[in-house]
Structure formats: C-alpha cells, structure tokens
Motif scaffolding. Structure first.
Motif, PDB file in Angstrom:
ATOM      1  N   MET A   7       0.831  -1.199   0.000  1.00  0.00           N
ATOM      2  CA  MET A   7       0.000   0.000   0.000  1.00  0.00           C
ATOM      3  C   MET A   7       0.868   1.252   0.000  1.00  0.00           C
ATOM      4  N   ASP A   8       0.644   2.111  -0.986  1.00  0.00           N
ATOM      5  CA  ASP A   8       1.298   3.413  -0.933  1.00  0.00           C
ATOM      6  C   ASP A   8       0.513   4.292   0.051  1.00  0.00           C
ATOM      7  N   SER A  11      -3.244   4.728  -0.734  1.00  0.00           N
ATOM      8  CA  SER A  11      -4.012   3.506  -0.453  1.00  0.00           C
ATOM      9  C   SER A  11      -4.205   3.333   1.045  1.00  0.00           C
ATOM     10  N   GLN A  12      -3.179   3.663   1.825  1.00  0.00           N
ATOM     11  CA  GLN A  12      -3.300   3.578   3.278  1.00  0.00           C
ATOM     12  C   GLN A  12      -4.403   4.490   3.789  1.00  0.00           C
ATOM     13  N   TRP A 107      -8.081  -6.223   0.504  1.00  0.00           N
ATOM     14  CA  TRP A 107      -7.755  -4.983  -0.193  1.00  0.00           C
ATOM     15  C   TRP A 107      -6.875  -5.272  -1.409  1.00  0.00           C
ATOM     16  N   GLN A 108      -5.812  -6.026  -1.166  1.00  0.00           N
ATOM     17  CA  GLN A 108      -4.892  -6.339  -2.264  1.00  0.00           C
ATOM     18  C   GLN A 108      -5.529  -7.313  -3.258  1.00  0.00           C
ATOM     19  N   ASN A 113      -5.440  -1.227  -4.388  1.00  0.00           N
ATOM     20  CA  ASN A 113      -4.311  -0.304  -4.499  1.00  0.00           C
ATOM     21  C   ASN A 113      -4.327   0.413  -5.841  1.00  0.00           C
ATOM     22  N   CYS A 116      -7.317   2.802  -6.049  1.00  0.00           N
ATOM     23  CA  CYS A 116      -7.085   4.046  -5.301  1.00  0.00           C
ATOM     24  C   CYS A 116      -6.063   4.942  -5.982  1.00  0.00           C
TER      25      CYS A 116
END
Length: 160
Positions: A7-8, A11-12, A107-108, A113, A116
């Motif tokens: 997560m960049d 994304s976080q 999420w992944q 990611n 977003c």
C-alpha cells in the motif's frame, strides 16, 4: 500490513478510512449481526447451511462469505502460515486473530491499491467510489462516516 500488501500512502488513507467505518472505529473486528442475512448468498460462496453466520463480517473491513474466507485461508497456506481454524471456526476467530491481515488481504486481492491510485485528490466523490467498491453499493452505506474517517487518516498520514 502496509508492506505486505504493497500500500502506498494514498491507499493507506483510503484503507484506514474504510476500516474505520466498517468496524465502528476499530471497535468491532467481528460483525455484530448474527449473519443470518448472508445465508445462501451464492455470490459469496455461502453454499452450506450455516455459512452465513460462520463467515459473517470479520476483520476491520468486515469481509464476508465462504469464498473470501477460503481465499484468505489459501493465501495463509501459500505464505507458510497454515491455520485450519480460519475455515473451521470462521468469523469469530479471524476477526480476533487477523483483523488487519484479513482486511489487507481483501484490499490487495481486490486490486484496491490500483483502484485508489486513480483517486489522488481524495475528494468526497472519490471516497464514495472506494466505499462503493468495499460496500457493494453506490453510494455506500455510512458514506459520510467513511468520508470522516478517510479525512482523518489523510490529515494524519499526509499532514494536510
């Protein structure tokens, strides 16, 4: 979670905003409902009697369904962390044992990611789009709450 699920920072922000809403501010890693409304939901892989309650919302994103849970279990196996309790016990165990991990995995696994990455400005409309993908509704339930949690994460992580 951040490193494992690549997560960049943006994304976080979105991830924490959605987790904040779905779990009532991280108070409920397991859905409060009994999950009967999920019974016989074939779109979630709930094909056996009792799958609805067993695989009700769990983790801070409140993942649901046998299929999502099986995918998470398979991933744990793949990384050498086999845990039969994931499928045997279900939501109650997963939510308390893996609240962040199961959420990050979903999420992944659902390409959030990259989804977003195209929503760089973090506007209310973009937060709604992310929420709709997590929640399955457009406009997602609790949209204003999702916006509030995402705004808070944005201010803390990005500092604006």
């Amino acid at each position: 979670c951040v490193d494992i699920f690549e997560m960049d920072i943006l994304s976080q922000v979105y991830f924490l905003g959605q987790c904040g809403h779905e779990s009532g501010g991280l108070r409920w890693p397991v859905e409060l409902s009994d999950g009967m409304y999920l019974e016989n939901r074939l779109d979630l892989g709930n094909v056996n009697p009792g799958d609805g309650p067993k695989y009700k919302g769990h983790g801070y994103l409140q993942n649901t369904g046998r299929a999502n849970t099986q995918s998470f279990s398979n991933w744990l196996d793949k990384i050498g962390k086999h845990d039969p309790k994931v499928m045997d016990i279900g939501a109650e165990y997963i939510g308390l044992t893996y609240p962040w991990t199961v959420s990050g995995f979903w999420w992944q696994n659902n390409s959030m990611n990259s989804f977003c990455a195209n929503r760089k400005e973090c506007t209310n409309a973009q937060i709604d789009q992310v929420g709709a993908k997590v929640n399955g509704r457009n406009r997602p339930n609790g949209a204003d709450d999702r916006i509030s949690y995402t705004d808070r994460a944005y201010r803390i992580l990005i500092g604006v």
